[in-house]
Scaffold this active site. Structure first.
Site, PDB file in Angstrom:
ATOM      1  N   TYR A 153      33.724  60.216   5.825  1.00  0.00           N
ATOM      2  CA  TYR A 153      34.938  60.991   5.507  1.00  0.00           C
ATOM      3  C   TYR A 153      35.326  60.803   4.041  1.00  0.00           C
ATOM      4  CZ  TYR A 153      39.914  62.350   5.916  1.00  0.00           C
ATOM      5  OH  TYR A 153      41.146  62.937   5.761  1.00  0.00           O
ATOM      6  N   LYS A 157      35.636  63.484   1.073  1.00  0.00           N
ATOM      7  CA  LYS A 157      36.924  63.748   0.403  1.00  0.00           C
ATOM      8  C   LYS A 157      36.841  63.461  -1.095  1.00  0.00           C
ATOM      9  CE  LYS A 157      39.421  65.269   3.852  1.00  0.00           C
ATOM     10  NZ  LYS A 157      39.809  66.698   3.898  1.00  0.00           N
TER      11      LYS A 157
HETATM   12  P1  NAD Z   1      44.406  68.279  12.749  1.00  0.00           P
HETATM   13  O1  NAD Z   1      43.249  67.721  13.518  1.00  0.00           O
HETATM   14  O2  NAD Z   1      45.776  68.047  13.260  1.00  0.00           O
HETATM   15  O3  NAD Z   1      44.186  69.847  12.523  1.00  0.00           O
HETATM   16  C1  NAD Z   1      42.981  70.286  11.960  1.00  0.00           C
HETATM   17  C2  NAD Z   1      42.741  71.751  12.277  1.00  0.00           C
HETATM   18  O4  NAD Z   1      41.469  72.102  11.705  1.00  0.00           O
HETATM   19  C3  NAD Z   1      42.672  72.046  13.771  1.00  0.00           C
HETATM   20  O5  NAD Z   1      43.409  73.202  14.084  1.00  0.00           O
HETATM   21  C4  NAD Z   1      41.168  72.257  14.007  1.00  0.00           C
HETATM   22  O6  NAD Z   1      40.883  73.156  15.082  1.00  0.00           O
HETATM   23  C5  NAD Z   1      40.724  72.813  12.671  1.00  0.00           C
HETATM   24  N1  NAD Z   1      39.274  72.651  12.441  1.00  0.00           N
HETATM   25  C6  NAD Z   1      38.533  71.543  12.683  1.00  0.00           C
HETATM   26  N2  NAD Z   1      37.249  71.806  12.403  1.00  0.00           N
HETATM   27  C7  NAD Z   1      37.186  73.091  11.987  1.00  0.00           C
HETATM   28  C8  NAD Z   1      36.125  73.941  11.588  1.00  0.00           C
HETATM   29  N3  NAD Z   1      34.850  73.532  11.596  1.00  0.00           N
HETATM   30  N4  NAD Z   1      36.415  75.223  11.227  1.00  0.00           N
HETATM   31  C9  NAD Z   1      37.698  75.654  11.256  1.00  0.00           C
HETATM   32  N5  NAD Z   1      38.735  74.899  11.647  1.00  0.00           N
HETATM   33  C10 NAD Z   1      38.469  73.632  12.011  1.00  0.00           C
HETATM   34  O7  NAD Z   1      44.214  67.694  11.267  1.00  0.00           O
HETATM   35  P2  NAD Z   1      45.320  67.389  10.136  1.00  0.00           P
HETATM   36  O8  NAD Z   1      45.780  66.001  10.332  1.00  0.00           O
HETATM   37  O9  NAD Z   1      46.291  68.488  10.089  1.00  0.00           O
HETATM   38  O10 NAD Z   1      44.391  67.395   8.842  1.00  0.00           O
HETATM   39  C11 NAD Z   1      44.245  68.567   8.046  1.00  0.00           C
HETATM   40  C12 NAD Z   1      43.518  68.204   6.753  1.00  0.00           C
HETATM   41  O11 NAD Z   1      44.273  67.195   6.071  1.00  0.00           O
HETATM   42  C13 NAD Z   1      42.132  67.621   6.963  1.00  0.00           C
HETATM   43  O12 NAD Z   1      41.286  68.056   5.934  1.00  0.00           O
HETATM   44  C14 NAD Z   1      42.364  66.119   6.847  1.00  0.00           C
HETATM   45  O13 NAD Z   1      41.215  65.433   6.446  1.00  0.00           O
HETATM   46  C15 NAD Z   1      43.441  66.098   5.803  1.00  0.00           C
HETATM   47  N6  NAD Z   1      44.251  64.865   5.829  1.00  0.00           N
HETATM   48  C16 NAD Z   1      45.036  64.561   6.898  1.00  0.00           C
HETATM   49  C17 NAD Z   1      45.797  63.396   6.893  1.00  0.00           C
HETATM   50  C18 NAD Z   1      46.700  63.005   8.033  1.00  0.00           C
HETATM   51  O14 NAD Z   1      47.229  61.873   8.008  1.00  0.00           O
HETATM   52  N7  NAD Z   1      46.939  63.840   9.013  1.00  0.00           N
HETATM   53  C19 NAD Z   1      45.731  62.531   5.784  1.00  0.00           C
HETATM   54  C20 NAD Z   1      44.915  62.864   4.709  1.00  0.00           C
HETATM   55  C21 NAD Z   1      44.173  64.047   4.741  1.00  0.00           C
END
Ligand code: NAD
Length: 247
Positions: A153, A157
């Site tokens: 990951y 990133k």
């Molecule tokens: P989440 O799992 O709550 O939502 C992610 C969404 O992406 C879901 O609706 C899922 O169906 C969709 N998805 C997954 N794989 C996919 C694909 N191959 N094609 C299209 N859609 C796809 O995730 P989140 O926590 O909202 O994270 C969103 C982004 O933010 C990610 O890139 C994650 O790495 C990043 N992020 C999140 C956090 C956190 O604490 N939540 C922290 C840092 C970075």
């Protein structure tokens, strides 16, 4: 703030992406939610329309170029323009490195990094002739911290940040802005599945702001990076983590 703008948000059926889609629609944009879970994305789009916003949805796997192409073509045919691209879709299953399979490594790179190669190559041909465009890539604060069990990951990133820098240099002459956000611990559906509650509590205590961060906290910075308010910025990363790290 985004009147007459057409925005595309990946991974928008839930979590941070859904928060971005909601705020962008409330700010006047026509928003397209692209997600692996098509019905859920359509449900979110319908909720936006029900409160008077403009939104549509596409079932789309960002790691599969043809499904991204179908969505981008559909949006461009309908509106003749694409103004904003938010590369948010991502996964974050944990695995210690020595137990990680090649398939797990590849899937991570395909969804969290290579997807941005597809979306940008498909959307930029619409932005370049317009001589305007805003691209925001969602990376992660973990790039600065290197937590265990996330080698695949964090590698992806970090790639997102590097890619942002190069693309911003190549796109500057076209007046296209490319920036990045590194979220900290954000309360989302995905985080609830993958993170340990004790770790979240510990992170909250280490933040300057001792509160949970929500998708809206990221969406607001994303909005800033998608409006003329940030016209002097490109190739940058904004860290949104409640003051967890400083760099
Ligand atoms: P989440 O799992 O709550 O939502 C992610 C969404 O992406 C879901 O609706 C899922 O169906 C969709 N998805 C997954 N794989 C996919 C694909 N191959 N094609 C299209 N859609 C796809 O995730 P989140 O926590 O909202 O994270 C969103 C982004 O933010 C990610 O890139 C994650 O790495 C990043 N992020 C999140 C956090 C956190 O604490 N939540 C922290 C840092 C970075």
């Amino acid at each position: 703030m985004l009147q007459d703008k057409v925005a595309l948000v990946t991974g928008a059926a839930m979590g941070i992406g859904a928060g971005i889609a909601d705020l962008f629609a409330d700010s006047g944009a026509t928003v397209y939610l692209l997600d692996l879970d098509g019905p859920k994305a359509e449900e979110r789009a319908a909720a936006i329309r029900a409160r008077g916003g403009k939104a549509g949805a596409f079932a789309c796997d960002v790691s599969k170029r043809e499904t991204v192409a179908a969505a981008v073509d559909g949006i461009a045919r309908r509106h003749g323009r694409i103004d904003i691209l938010i590369n948010n879709a991502g996964i974050y299953p944990r695995r210690v490195f020595m137990e990680m399979t090649e398939q797990e490594w590849d899937q991570m790179q395909d969804i969290n990094l290579k997807s941005i190669f597809h979306t940008c190559q498909l959307v930029l041909p619409h932005m370049i002739p317009q001589r305007s465009g805003k691209i925001v890539n969602i990376s992660s604060v973990t790039f600065f911290m290197g937590p265990q069990k996330l080698a695949h990951y964090v590698a992806a990133k970090g790639g997102v940040i590097g890619f942002t820098r190069v693309l911003s240099r190549e796109m500057g002459e076209h007046n296209i802005h490319v920036n990045c956000i590194t979220p900290g611990a954000i309360k989302t559906e995905g985080e609830i599945v993958h993170a340990n509650p004790a770790d979240i509590e510990d992170i909250m205590q280490r933040q300057c702001l001792h509160r949970r961060l929500f998708p809206l906290d990221i969406a607001q910075v994303c909005l800033f990076l998608s409006t003329p308010m940030s016209d002097g910025m490109t190739g940058q990363n904004l860290n949104v983590d409640g003051g967890l790290i400083m760099y």
